[in-house]
Design a protein around this motif. Structure first.
Motif, PDB file in Angstrom:
ATOM      1  N   ARG A  83     -55.680  12.144  18.997  1.00  0.00           N
ATOM      2  CA  ARG A  83     -56.345  12.523  17.765  1.00  0.00           C
ATOM      3  C   ARG A  83     -56.284  11.390  16.748  1.00  0.00           C
ATOM      4  NH1 ARG A  83     -53.712  16.707  14.246  1.00  0.00           N
ATOM      5  NH2 ARG A  83     -52.340  15.357  13.104  1.00  0.00           N
ATOM      6  N   ILE A 108     -47.039  17.696  18.069  1.00  0.00           N
ATOM      7  CA  ILE A 108     -47.913  16.584  17.689  1.00  0.00           C
ATOM      8  C   ILE A 108     -47.056  15.455  17.131  1.00  0.00           C
ATOM      9  CG2 ILE A 108     -49.661  15.826  16.017  1.00  0.00           C
ATOM     10  CD1 ILE A 108     -50.823  18.612  16.068  1.00  0.00           C
ATOM     11  N   GLY A 110     -60.119  15.195  10.677  1.00  0.00           N
ATOM     12  CA  GLY A 110     -59.739  14.497  11.891  1.00  0.00           C
ATOM     13  C   GLY A 110     -60.561  14.941  13.078  1.00  0.00           C
ATOM     14  N   ASP A 122     -47.838  11.644  15.051  1.00  0.00           N
ATOM     15  CA  ASP A 122     -48.832  10.761  14.438  1.00  0.00           C
ATOM     16  C   ASP A 122     -48.156   9.495  13.942  1.00  0.00           C
ATOM     17  OD1 ASP A 122     -51.175  12.325  14.709  1.00  0.00           O
ATOM     18  OD2 ASP A 122     -50.667  13.490  12.937  1.00  0.00           O
ATOM     19  N   TYR A 123     -48.845   8.364  14.084  1.00  0.00           N
ATOM     20  CA  TYR A 123     -48.398   7.068  13.572  1.00  0.00           C
ATOM     21  C   TYR A 123     -49.408   6.623  12.521  1.00  0.00           C
ATOM     22  CZ  TYR A 123     -47.192   2.155  13.353  1.00  0.00           C
ATOM     23  OH  TYR A 123     -46.826   0.914  12.907  1.00  0.00           O
ATOM     24  N   TYR A 124     -48.942   6.250  11.334  1.00  0.00           N
ATOM     25  CA  TYR A 124     -49.815   5.913  10.213  1.00  0.00           C
ATOM     26  C   TYR A 124     -50.010   4.401  10.166  1.00  0.00           C
ATOM     27  CZ  TYR A 124     -49.148  10.728   9.216  1.00  0.00           C
ATOM     28  OH  TYR A 124     -49.138  12.087   9.351  1.00  0.00           O
ATOM     29  N   TYR A 167     -51.515  13.998   2.968  1.00  0.00           N
ATOM     30  CA  TYR A 167     -51.787  14.308   4.378  1.00  0.00           C
ATOM     31  C   TYR A 167     -52.983  15.233   4.553  1.00  0.00           C
ATOM     32  CZ  TYR A 167     -47.633  12.104   6.341  1.00  0.00           C
ATOM     33  OH  TYR A 167     -46.706  11.199   6.768  1.00  0.00           O
ATOM     34  N   ALA A 198     -54.470   7.768  10.700  1.00  0.00           N
ATOM     35  CA  ALA A 198     -53.272   8.132  11.451  1.00  0.00           C
ATOM     36  C   ALA A 198     -53.720   8.417  12.878  1.00  0.00           C
ATOM     37  CB  ALA A 198     -52.605   9.357  10.849  1.00  0.00           C
ATOM     38  N   VAL A 199     -53.115   7.739  13.840  1.00  0.00           N
ATOM     39  CA  VAL A 199     -53.445   7.971  15.244  1.00  0.00           C
ATOM     40  C   VAL A 199     -52.272   8.678  15.887  1.00  0.00           C
ATOM     41  CG1 VAL A 199     -55.019   6.022  15.421  1.00  0.00           C
ATOM     42  CG2 VAL A 199     -52.615   5.684  15.932  1.00  0.00           C
ATOM     43  N   GLY A 200     -52.575   9.535  16.836  1.00  0.00           N
ATOM     44  CA  GLY A 200     -51.497  10.267  17.468  1.00  0.00           C
ATOM     45  C   GLY A 200     -51.984  11.089  18.630  1.00  0.00           C
ATOM     46  N   SER A 231     -56.730  11.044  12.429  1.00  0.00           N
ATOM     47  CA  SER A 231     -56.889  11.745  11.148  1.00  0.00           C
ATOM     48  C   SER A 231     -57.120  10.735  10.038  1.00  0.00           C
ATOM     49  CB  SER A 231     -55.632  12.548  10.806  1.00  0.00           C
ATOM     50  OG  SER A 231     -55.306  13.453  11.825  1.00  0.00           O
TER      51      SER A 231
END
Length: 191
Positions: free
Chosen positions: A46, A77, A185, A79-81, A181, A56-58, A48
């Motif tokens: 995903r 879940i 997404g 997520d890495y920003y 946040y 943010a990918v995750g 976002s």
């Protein structure tokens, strides 16, 4: 008052006159057998949009059960920003979040080999960050709280045990409200 009388008359005119008009083989909803549940699992990626300009990918995994009409799943879940705390590494050199939760989905539409679900994720997000000015502090828990994520997901059925899905969602941290946040997404799932 006249409008109300006309509205009531209209409603009564479209209702069946008697129960005898229906087929004898029709069952009431409480007489129908329950839908047969199936085990379901998804691996998904995903992306976002947060802080109105940062990505943010995750990804994550969810496990649960589904019937012909509904899905109930638990998920995790991560997520890495890409821009920690909205900057280029000055405020933070690392930011990520994890979130466990549950998903409720209802099959909204089915066309040929596609199924479209309206769903709601309810999870508990935890934001972690690392500040470069204090490397001894390490990674710390910054914000956490309740996350709601309404979504629309369309599944493409390729084979009996292999599907793919694409979806769109909007995430809303509600308690405490954490607007950074909040955002739109997309997700791609291998089911």
């Amino acid at each position: 008052m006249r409008f109300l009388i006309v509205l009531i008359a209209l409603c009564l005119s479209i209702m069946p006159v008697s129960a005898a008009e229906g087929s004898a083989s029709e069952l009431e909803w409480w007489e129908m057998p329950p839908e047969k549940p199936e085990f379901t699992y998804d691996l998904f990626g995903r992306v976002s949009m947060v802080r109105s300009n940062s990505l943010a990918v995750g990804g994550g995994i969810d496990l649960g059960i589904k019937t012909d009409s509904f899905k109930f799943e638990i998920y995790a879940i991560g997520d890495y920003y890409l821009s920690p705390l909205g900057g280029q590494g000055g405020a933070a050199s690392l930011e990520f979040s994890i979130e466990p939760g549950i998903t409720f989905s209802w099959k909204f539409m089915q066309v040929w080999r596609t199924r479209t679900y309206l769903g709601l994720d309810i999870g508990y997000f935890m934001q972690y960050a690392e500040i470069p000015q204090d490397p001894a502090a390490g990674i710390f828990l910054a914000h956490n709280g309740l996350m709601l994520r309404p979504k629309v997901v369309t599944e493409f059925q390729f084979a009996r045990h292999y599907n793919m899905a694409i979806g769109i969602y909007y995430q809303i941290p509600i308690f405490p409200s954490y607007n950074e946040y909040r955002g739109l997404g997309v997700m791609l799932a291998i089911i």
